[in-house]
Design an enzyme around this catalytic site. Sequence first.
Site, PDB file in Angstrom:
ATOM      1  N   GLY A   8       6.766  -1.775   6.459  1.00 49.98           N
ATOM      2  CA  GLY A   8       7.926  -2.225   6.508  1.00 49.98           C
ATOM      3  C   GLY A   8       9.170  -1.366   6.902  1.00 49.98           C
ATOM      4  O   GLY A   8       8.913  -0.535   7.368  1.00 49.98           O
ATOM      5  N   GLU A   9      10.235  -1.957   7.407  1.00 55.08           N
ATOM      6  CA  GLU A   9      11.410  -1.398   8.080  1.00 55.08           C
ATOM      7  C   GLU A   9      12.442  -1.054   7.097  1.00 55.08           C
ATOM      8  O   GLU A   9      13.167  -2.050   6.625  1.00 55.08           O
ATOM      9  CB  GLU A   9      11.805  -2.285   9.481  1.00 55.08           C
ATOM     10  N   CYS A  36      -1.008   6.206   9.845  1.00 55.49           N
ATOM     11  CA  CYS A  36       0.066   5.553  10.306  1.00 55.49           C
ATOM     12  C   CYS A  36      -0.251   4.524  10.889  1.00 55.49           C
ATOM     13  O   CYS A  36      -1.116   4.261  11.840  1.00 55.49           O
ATOM     14  CB  CYS A  36       0.783   6.369  11.318  1.00 55.49           C
ATOM     15  N   GLU A  56       0.963  -1.337  -0.124  1.00 60.17           N
ATOM     16  CA  GLU A  56      -0.043  -0.062   0.060  1.00 60.17           C
ATOM     17  C   GLU A  56       1.033   1.442   0.007  1.00 60.17           C
ATOM     18  O   GLU A  56       1.802   1.304   0.712  1.00 60.17           O
ATOM     19  CB  GLU A  56      -1.077   0.014   1.165  1.00 60.17           C
ATOM     20  N   CYS A  97       5.804  -4.678  16.323  1.00 64.56           N
ATOM     21  CA  CYS A  97       5.354  -3.816  17.178  1.00 64.56           C
ATOM     22  C   CYS A  97       3.884  -3.818  17.630  1.00 64.56           C
ATOM     23  O   CYS A  97       3.131  -3.899  16.458  1.00 64.56           O
ATOM     24  CB  CYS A  97       5.609  -2.291  16.785  1.00 64.56           C
ATOM     25  N   CYS A 151       6.087  -6.553   7.684  1.00 61.97           N
ATOM     26  CA  CYS A 151       7.205  -6.242   8.366  1.00 61.97           C
ATOM     27  C   CYS A 151       7.667  -7.463   9.176  1.00 61.97           C
ATOM     28  O   CYS A 151       6.593  -8.164   9.757  1.00 61.97           O
ATOM     29  CB  CYS A 151       6.899  -4.813   9.049  1.00 61.97           C
ATOM     30  N   CYS A 189       3.516   8.679   1.248  1.00 63.09           N
ATOM     31  CA  CYS A 189       4.071   7.550   2.102  1.00 63.09           C
ATOM     32  C   CYS A 189       4.221   6.241   1.449  1.00 63.09           C
ATOM     33  O   CYS A 189       3.350   5.692   0.905  1.00 63.09           O
ATOM     34  CB  CYS A 189       3.146   7.584   3.334  1.00 63.09           C
ATOM     35  N   ASN A 213      -3.589   5.469  15.983  1.00 64.40           N
ATOM     36  CA  ASN A 213      -4.701   4.777  15.063  1.00 64.40           C
ATOM     37  C   ASN A 213      -5.284   3.602  15.220  1.00 64.40           C
ATOM     38  O   ASN A 213      -4.521   2.645  15.111  1.00 64.40           O
ATOM     39  CB  ASN A 213      -4.157   5.192  13.751  1.00 64.40           C
ATOM     40  N   LEU A 242      10.197   6.359  18.624  1.00 62.48           N
ATOM     41  CA  LEU A 242      10.641   6.040  19.872  1.00 62.48           C
ATOM     42  C   LEU A 242       9.631   5.315  20.731  1.00 62.48           C
ATOM     43  O   LEU A 242       9.719   4.441  21.225  1.00 62.48           O
ATOM     44  CB  LEU A 242      10.868   7.461  20.369  1.00 62.48           C
ATOM     45  N   CYS A 277       1.100  -1.861  16.043  1.00 59.04           N
ATOM     46  CA  CYS A 277       1.045  -1.494  14.641  1.00 59.04           C
ATOM     47  C   CYS A 277       0.418  -2.536  13.910  1.00 59.04           C
ATOM     48  O   CYS A 277       0.869  -3.866  13.978  1.00 59.04           O
ATOM     49  CB  CYS A 277       2.431  -1.386  14.152  1.00 59.04           C
ATOM     50  N   SER A 321      11.911   6.604   8.220  1.00 58.03           N
ATOM     51  CA  SER A 321      11.496   6.152   9.492  1.00 58.03           C
ATOM     52  C   SER A 321      11.913   4.767   9.985  1.00 58.03           C
ATOM     53  O   SER A 321      11.640   4.064   9.224  1.00 58.03           O
ATOM     54  CB  SER A 321       9.807   6.477   9.850  1.00 58.03           C
TER      55      SER A 321
HETATM   56  N1  SAH Z   1       8.793   0.509  10.262  1.00 55.58           N
HETATM   57  C1  SAH Z   1       8.953   1.886  10.438  1.00 55.58           C
HETATM   58  C2  SAH Z   1       8.407   2.806   9.379  1.00 55.58           C
HETATM   59  C3  SAH Z   1       7.065   2.374   9.086  1.00 55.58           C
HETATM   60  S1  SAH Z   1       5.863   2.829  10.331  1.00 55.58           S
HETATM   61  C4  SAH Z   1       9.003   2.472  11.628  1.00 55.58           C
HETATM   62  O1  SAH Z   1       8.568   1.937  12.485  1.00 55.58           O
HETATM   63  O2  SAH Z   1       9.582   3.683  12.003  1.00 55.58           O
HETATM   64  C5  SAH Z   1       5.896   4.457  10.284  1.00 55.58           C
HETATM   65  C6  SAH Z   1       5.214   5.068  11.598  1.00 55.58           C
HETATM   66  O3  SAH Z   1       3.624   4.832  12.166  1.00 55.58           O
HETATM   67  C7  SAH Z   1       5.823   4.775  12.963  1.00 55.58           C
HETATM   68  O4  SAH Z   1       6.480   5.521  13.824  1.00 55.58           O
HETATM   69  C8  SAH Z   1       5.223   3.845  13.554  1.00 55.58           C
HETATM   70  O5  SAH Z   1       5.589   3.445  15.071  1.00 55.58           O
HETATM   71  C9  SAH Z   1       3.984   4.562  13.202  1.00 55.58           C
HETATM   72  N2  SAH Z   1       2.663   3.678  13.795  1.00 55.58           N
HETATM   73  C10 SAH Z   1       2.536   2.396  13.881  1.00 55.58           C
HETATM   74  N3  SAH Z   1       1.346   1.675  14.069  1.00 55.58           N
HETATM   75  C11 SAH Z   1       0.710   3.055  14.560  1.00 55.58           C
HETATM   76  C12 SAH Z   1      -0.595   3.372  14.952  1.00 55.58           C
HETATM   77  N4  SAH Z   1      -1.432   2.307  14.925  1.00 55.58           N
HETATM   78  N5  SAH Z   1      -1.137   4.629  15.014  1.00 55.58           N
HETATM   79  C13 SAH Z   1      -0.124   5.567  14.713  1.00 55.58           C
HETATM   80  N6  SAH Z   1       1.188   5.247  14.530  1.00 55.58           N
HETATM   81  C14 SAH Z   1       1.515   4.006  14.277  1.00 55.58           C
HETATM   82 FE1  SF4 Z   2       7.345  -1.624  13.961  1.00 47.67          FE
HETATM   83 FE2  SF4 Z   2       7.276  -0.102  11.749  1.00 47.67          FE
HETATM   84 FE3  SF4 Z   2       7.305  -2.740  11.421  1.00 47.67          FE
HETATM   85 FE4  SF4 Z   2       5.002  -1.486  12.083  1.00 47.67          FE
HETATM   86  S1  SF4 Z   2       6.073  -1.115  10.310  1.00 47.67           S
HETATM   87  S2  SF4 Z   2       5.779  -3.391  13.051  1.00 47.67           S
HETATM   88  S3  SF4 Z   2       6.050   0.197  13.350  1.00 47.67           S
HETATM   89  S4  SF4 Z   2       8.897  -1.658  12.492  1.00 47.67           S
END
Ligand code: SAH
Ligand code: SF4
Length: 405
Positions: A208-209, A382, A125, A149, A145, A138, A339, A263, A152, A240
Amino acid sequence: MSISLDIDHRATNSATAPDCATLRGARRSLVGLTQQGLLDALAGTAIPEKQRRMRMSQLWNWLYVRGACEFSDMTSISKQLRNDLASQFDISRLEMVTEQISSDGTRKWLLRLPADELGRRHEIETVYIPEEDRGTLCISSQVGCTLTCTFCHTGTQTLVRNLTAGEIAGQILIARDRLGEWPHMIEAAGNVPANGRFITNVVLMGMGEPLFNFDNVRDAVDVISNGDGLSVSKRRITLSTSGVVPEIVRAGNEIGAMLAISLHGTTDQIRNQLVPLNRKYPIDQLLDACRNYPGLSNARRITFEYVMIKGVNDTAEDARRLVQLLKGIPAKVNLIPFNPWPGTDFECSDWEQIEVFARIVLKAGYASPVRTPRGRDILAACGQLKSASQRLKKSERGALQPAAG
Ligand code: SAH
Ligand code: SF4
C-alpha cells in the site's frame, strides 16, 4: 539472479492462529484508537467522567504494555467493569492465517482482516526482518495498492482497501505475540533480546501507499510511538511513499515519522515508466516537497530508495544524475537490488553495476548502502508482497469501494 528456495520447514506455514484471534461481531475495536479516541469511546460507557482518564490509562497499559487481547486478562479492573467493556468493545487480534520463516530468519505473516461491510475478509502481509543490531517490522497500510508501479508485485493486486488504524497498529501486536516480545513472555522464556526488544524499528514499506491512507496511518503512528505503550520512537518509524506530493509536508507536520521516497528513476521519462504517479507529480515537484519536509537536518535525513533494475535505471550516468538531483537535500540513498516475483520481465542489475552505482553516490557524499535482500525465499522482500485477496472474482471486486487515490 537466483532465488533461494531453502525454506526452513520447521515453522513454515504453521497455520496456528493465536488464542486471541476472534471475530469481532458488532463490537467496536479499541485497538488503534489514539488516547483521545479511547477517551471519546469511554464517554459512551457508564464510567463516570471523573474516572475516564484513569480508566483510559489502565486500558492503554493493558493493551500496549502487557499485550492483553481479552478484557478478562485485565485483573486490575473490576470484574463488573471488564464485563461491561467486553459487551461494548473488542480488543482481539487480527487472525493469523500463516506464518512463514525464511532460511535467513525473516518472518512473514499472512493476516486476515475482520469482515468488511460486504462480509468479505481480506488479507495482508507483515514482515519481520531480524538483523544483528536491530529488528525491523515492515507493516502494510492498505490491502494491495491503487498505484501500479511496474516493478512491484503489490501493484498487480487489483483489490484495494485502506486499513483502519487498528489494523495497521494491530500488526505490531501480532508480531510481538509471535516473537514473544511482551514482558511476561520475555520473563517466562528468559529470552531477553540484545537491545531490550526484538522490534526496534517500524517501516511502512509493506503493501500500500501510506499517504493515500493518511488519517489512519497518522493515528497508527501516534499509537505505535506513544511512550506510555509500544514506545517505538518516531525517529525509528519510517514512512515510505512513492511521491504523493501534496501530502508530504503535511505528513512531516502531522505524522512526524522519518521519510523515505521511492525515487527509482532520475529522469521523468524513466520514472514515468516505473512509477506512473510521476506523471501527476514529476521529479522536480517531488524534490521540492522533500526540501520543505519539516525538521529536515543532517541528523534527520530523507532516505531515497532506488531499486536497481538491469538495463533500465542502473547506469553510471543515472548515478551522476541522481546526485545532481539530491543536491541541497539532507539525504541518504538506499539501493535495493530488484526482487523478482512470478510474472515480472524485469531483472536485478548485475552486482558489479550496483557497486559502480553505489561508488558514485558515495563519492558525492551520500551514504549509499545496498539493501541486502531478505526473505526472498518466502516472497517477503521489498515489493514481493501480494496477498491472496487478489483471487476474488472480478464481479466481487467491483462491489468494493476503491481506496483514495
Ligand atoms: N508504496 C510505498 C511503500 C511500499 S513499497 C512506496 O512505494 O514507497 C516499499 C519499497 O519497496 C518501495 O521503495 C518500493 O519501490 C520497493 N519495491 C517495490 N517492488 C520492488 C521490487 N520488486 N524489488 C525491490 N524493491 C521493490
Ligand atoms: Fe508502487 Fe509502493 Fe504501490 Fe508497490 S506498494 S505499487 S511500489 S506505490
